[in-house]
Write a protein that holds these residues in place. Structure first.
Motif, PDB file in Angstrom:
ATOM      1  N   ILE A   5      61.533   0.358  84.324  1.00  0.00           N
ATOM      2  CA  ILE A   5      60.546  -0.717  84.442  1.00  0.00           C
ATOM      3  C   ILE A   5      59.170  -0.130  84.178  1.00  0.00           C
ATOM      4  O   ILE A   5      58.764   0.854  84.820  1.00  0.00           O
ATOM      5  CB  ILE A   5      60.594  -1.361  85.833  1.00  0.00           C
ATOM      6  CG1 ILE A   5      61.983  -1.939  86.110  1.00  0.00           C
ATOM      7  CG2 ILE A   5      59.537  -2.447  85.950  1.00  0.00           C
ATOM      8  CD1 ILE A   5      62.146  -2.494  87.520  1.00  0.00           C
ATOM      9  N   LEU A   6      58.453  -0.732  83.250  1.00  0.00           N
ATOM     10  CA  LEU A   6      57.105  -0.294  82.905  1.00  0.00           C
ATOM     11  C   LEU A   6      56.114  -0.969  83.842  1.00  0.00           C
ATOM     12  O   LEU A   6      55.877  -2.173  83.759  1.00  0.00           O
ATOM     13  CB  LEU A   6      56.801  -0.632  81.449  1.00  0.00           C
ATOM     14  CG  LEU A   6      57.757   0.024  80.438  1.00  0.00           C
ATOM     15  CD1 LEU A   6      57.566  -0.565  79.049  1.00  0.00           C
ATOM     16  CD2 LEU A   6      57.570   1.541  80.411  1.00  0.00           C
ATOM     17  N   ALA A   7      55.549  -0.194  84.764  1.00  0.00           N
ATOM     18  CA  ALA A   7      54.710  -0.762  85.826  1.00  0.00           C
ATOM     19  C   ALA A   7      53.377  -0.034  85.964  1.00  0.00           C
ATOM     20  O   ALA A   7      52.767  -0.060  87.024  1.00  0.00           O
ATOM     21  CB  ALA A   7      55.466  -0.712  87.152  1.00  0.00           C
ATOM     22  N   ALA A   8      52.920   0.612  84.889  1.00  0.00           N
ATOM     23  CA  ALA A   8      51.728   1.456  84.989  1.00  0.00           C
ATOM     24  C   ALA A   8      50.443   0.750  84.563  1.00  0.00           C
ATOM     25  O   ALA A   8      49.363   1.317  84.689  1.00  0.00           O
ATOM     26  CB  ALA A   8      51.907   2.716  84.138  1.00  0.00           C
ATOM     27  N   GLY A   9      50.538  -0.485  84.060  1.00  0.00           N
ATOM     28  CA  GLY A   9      49.378  -1.140  83.476  1.00  0.00           C
ATOM     29  C   GLY A   9      48.253  -1.409  84.469  1.00  0.00           C
ATOM     30  O   GLY A   9      48.467  -1.512  85.675  1.00  0.00           O
ATOM     31  N   LEU A  10      47.055  -1.569  83.920  1.00  0.00           N
ATOM     32  CA  LEU A  10      45.865  -1.816  84.742  1.00  0.00           C
ATOM     33  C   LEU A  10      45.725  -3.281  85.150  1.00  0.00           C
ATOM     34  O   LEU A  10      44.985  -3.594  86.074  1.00  0.00           O
ATOM     35  CB  LEU A  10      44.607  -1.388  83.973  1.00  0.00           C
ATOM     36  CG  LEU A  10      44.540   0.089  83.574  1.00  0.00           C
ATOM     37  CD1 LEU A  10      43.289   0.339  82.720  1.00  0.00           C
ATOM     38  CD2 LEU A  10      44.537   0.980  84.794  1.00  0.00           C
ATOM     39  N   GLY A  11      46.406  -4.188  84.453  1.00  0.00           N
ATOM     40  CA  GLY A  11      46.292  -5.612  84.784  1.00  0.00           C
ATOM     41  C   GLY A  11      44.907  -6.169  84.558  1.00  0.00           C
ATOM     42  O   GLY A  11      44.443  -7.022  85.317  1.00  0.00           O
ATOM     43  N   THR A  12      44.241  -5.724  83.501  1.00  0.00           N
ATOM     44  CA  THR A  12      42.837  -6.109  83.286  1.00  0.00           C
ATOM     45  C   THR A  12      42.657  -7.615  83.111  1.00  0.00           C
ATOM     46  O   THR A  12      41.643  -8.165  83.556  1.00  0.00           O
ATOM     47  CB  THR A  12      42.270  -5.381  82.062  1.00  0.00           C
ATOM     48  OG1 THR A  12      43.130  -5.608  80.932  1.00  0.00           O
ATOM     49  CG2 THR A  12      42.190  -3.887  82.306  1.00  0.00           C
ATOM     50  N   ARG A  13      43.621  -8.280  82.488  1.00  0.00           N
ATOM     51  CA  ARG A  13      43.465  -9.720  82.248  1.00  0.00           C
ATOM     52  C   ARG A  13      43.643 -10.549  83.517  1.00  0.00           C
ATOM     53  O   ARG A  13      43.320 -11.730  83.522  1.00  0.00           O
ATOM     54  CB  ARG A  13      44.458 -10.187  81.180  1.00  0.00           C
ATOM     55  CG  ARG A  13      44.225  -9.586  79.800  1.00  0.00           C
ATOM     56  CD  ARG A  13      45.258 -10.079  78.807  1.00  0.00           C
ATOM     57  NE  ARG A  13      46.609  -9.694  79.223  1.00  0.00           N
ATOM     58  CZ  ARG A  13      47.722 -10.238  78.734  1.00  0.00           C
ATOM     59  NH1 ARG A  13      47.649 -11.190  77.814  1.00  0.00           N
ATOM     60  NH2 ARG A  13      48.905  -9.831  79.149  1.00  0.00           N
ATOM     61  N   MET A  14      44.147  -9.909  84.575  1.00  0.00           N
ATOM     62  CA  MET A  14      44.320 -10.621  85.846  1.00  0.00           C
ATOM     63  C   MET A  14      43.251 -10.249  86.875  1.00  0.00           C
ATOM     64  O   MET A  14      43.361 -10.621  88.045  1.00  0.00           O
ATOM     65  CB  MET A  14      45.712 -10.336  86.411  1.00  0.00           C
ATOM     66  CG  MET A  14      46.844 -11.000  85.660  1.00  0.00           C
ATOM     67  SD  MET A  14      46.825 -12.803  85.793  1.00  0.00           S
ATOM     68  CE  MET A  14      47.387 -13.004  87.487  1.00  0.00           C
TER      69      MET A  14
END
Length: 346
Positions: A5-14
């Motif tokens: 599972i790829l879970a490293a993102g910054l979530g910038t759009r949220m």
């Protein structure tokens, strides 16, 4: 089956919701998004899962624990710097080198039959099978082009061979089955992506990159509007009733007027509504349609909450108006204020 599972993102759009909360832990129907994904993998008897972490990695690791509550063995790969999808795979290659594995994003809800996908991949002796959705808006997202034999011809608008290509335009869902041979083609160091770097190079060598068409439900929860829509889809039963089994003790989904308990009949509830434990709704208040209230929320007298998701402990003052809003933990809405089409954190 194994999965990563790829879970490293910054979530910038949220943002600002993801400023202090990793996107995989954003609550969806009162449960972290990652709970829905891990529970689905559990249904298909996936017992070994690797997750790559970066943003708020310690928070994610603390929530995940050792995986025993899903009957899984979890391995966490903490990336000091984000490596991209392919770089993340290369970092854990020894764990994934013995058999094909699922690769999926931590911010997508979908109802793909994973067993059918697995058999489809094996029957075609594919190196990679990308799960794709036919979509008339695919060109706006960078289409993946499929030929009549289900082989991928183009990814994100980039042709994979000389000359023109044609075929059905689809969107990549973020779910795929990957053979371990792919790991050998990923550089040892640095940022690298599968769809941007590795797969086009493999297809230029005529390797078997296939596309599996998915006609069912799919939602990439990467924007506030999509986050809200995922909630309304769950309340509408698009993903079936299995999500209700994961609700915290004391929660209740009010899907029809007949399901409203007598204790709440001093207020107006317009289903579908989802209430967490210990929610307080004062006389004269109106909640719904399409409202999700987390644990310990309070809606004051004569207030209105509709088409909104309130996390735990949100306090809505008397006579306030909340519409199409996402309110994070412990946000306080002043009495008689109007909050419309907004995302707020404390």
């Amino acid at each position: 089956m194994k999965a990563m599972i790829l879970a490293a993102g910054l979530g910038t759009r949220m943002r600002p919701l993801t400023t202090h909360c990793p996107k995989p832990l954003l609550p969806v129907a009162l449960q972290p998004m990652l709970e829905h994904i891990l529970s689905r993998l559990q249904q298909y008897e996936v017992r070994e899962v690797v997750l790559n972490l970066h943003h708020q990695a310690e928070q994610l690791a603390a929530w995940l624990g050792d995986g025993s509550r899903w009957g899984m063995h979890l391995v966490l790969s903490v990336e000091p710097e984000i490596l991209g999808t392919a770089g993340a795979l290369k970092r854990v290659a020894p764990l994934l080198s013995d058999a094909p594995f699922l690769l999926l994003n931590a911010d997508v809800l979908m109802d793909v039959d994973l067993q059918a996908l697995w058999h489809w991949h094996c029957q075609r002796e594919a190196m990679v099978t990308m799960v794709l959705r036919p979509d008339p808006a695919a060109r706006a997202y960078g289409p993946v082009l499929l030929d009549a034999a289900d082989r991928v011809q183009l990814i994100n608008g980039r042709p994979t061979s000389q000359g023109s290509v044609s075929g059905e335009e689809t969107i990549f869902t973020g779910l795929q089955v990957v053979n371990p041979e792919v790991l050998e083609h990923i550089p040892a160091d640095g940022f690298c992506t599968t769809t941007g770097d590795i797969y086009p190079a493999l297809m230029a060598e005529h390797q078997a990159i296939y596309g599996y068409r998915h006609q069912g439900y799919w939602m990439d929860i990467g924007l506030p509007a999509r986050y809200l829509q995922a909630h309304w889809d769950l309340l509408n039963g698009v993903l079936g009733a299995s999500w209700q089994q994961r609700l915290p003790l004391g929660s209740q989904a009010l899907l029809t007027p007949a399901t409203i308990p007598p204790v709440l009949q001093h207020a107006t509830l317009i289903p579908p509504v989802l209430l967490g434990p210990q929610v307080s709704i004062e006389p004269g208040a109106c909640v719904g349609p399409y409202a999700v209230l987390g644990a310990g929320c309070r809606v004051g007298a004569s207030a209105l909450v509709q088409e909104s998701v309130l996390w735990a402990g949100v306090q809505v003052g008397n006579g306030a108006y909340v519409d199409r809003a996402i309110l994070a933990d412990a946000v306080q809405v002043p009495a008689r204020s109007q909050w419309t089409s907004t995302v707020r954190t404390r």
